[in-house]
Design an enzyme around this catalytic site. Sequence first.
Site, PDB file in Angstrom:
ATOM      1  CE  LYS A 211      84.067  39.774  59.468  1.00  0.00           C
ATOM      2  NZ  LYS A 211      83.783  40.786  58.460  1.00  0.00           N
ATOM      3  NE  ARG A 245      80.421  37.559  53.731  1.00  0.00           N
ATOM      4  CZ  ARG A 245      81.284  36.864  54.453  1.00  0.00           C
ATOM      5  NH1 ARG A 245      81.467  37.130  55.726  1.00  0.00           N
ATOM      6  NH2 ARG A 245      81.986  35.892  53.890  1.00  0.00           N
TER       7      ARG A 245
END
Length: 269
Positions: A211, A245
Amino acid sequence: MGILNVTPDSFSDGGLWLDPRAAVEHGLAMLAAGADLLDLGAESTRPGGGVYGPGAEEVPAARELERLLPVLRQLRAATDAPLSVDTRKAEVAEIALSEGADLINDVSALEDPGMAALVARRGCPVILMHSRGELATMQRGIGFADPAAEVAAELAEAAARAMAAGIAREAIILDPGIGFGKTAEHNLDLLRRLDELVGLGYPVVVGASRKSFLAAVVDAPPAGRLAGSLAAAAWAAHHGAALLRVHDVAETRQFLAVWGAIERAGAAA
Ligand code: HH2
């Protein structure tokens, strides 16, 4: 939890697994590399108004199902590993569950009025992820006085709403929603104080993989953020996250295995 994005526009792997055969192979490869479950997403949830510009395009349910079902069906036939479906739509979730999905990952935490009743009826686990505002604009006008406390409080409310709708407490998994309506500093602080969220007593999933907040620390494009992703994964795992995740399953497994081996070394001596 291995990420399997069957989308043309996901921020780090959009378009790579659109061909169902390639997607199924990639899913099975992640399981072989040590993933305990797969998270299948057919709609990118890339937030808009910040580094990703206008954000992901909203996908109608029919298109989401068209992308998802061939991959879900083939994976279901090929493995007993739990399969999660990343969707905000009750219509998609219902069909996915009837096609063998085991749990629902809802980044909107039950915004679709039909989702809570569906999950309650099916008795499946559900991930309630924290976010604020609409996906298309959530990276604008972000306002937190105390991100860790506010995210924990808002997720506790989401869990209470879920239980009021008939979802069992044991079916609820919480997620701080790294990158969703948060600045890089907020994301770092949420990880630093992850134990406050873990302290609510639900399993917690953390999705930090590749991210953009990682690039606020050391600039790198999404495909070059493995080392940063591992740092975030290791931090989360060691501060109580039950699930991570991730895109890079083998690397994350190896990193955590060595970390754990060091922690345990000498204990039996
Ligand atoms: N992050 C993304 C999507 N779904 N679900 C949960 N529970 N937690 C997350 O942090 C999370 C999520 C965004 O990442 P990715 O799937 O890689 O990209 P995209 O949404 O662009 O497909």
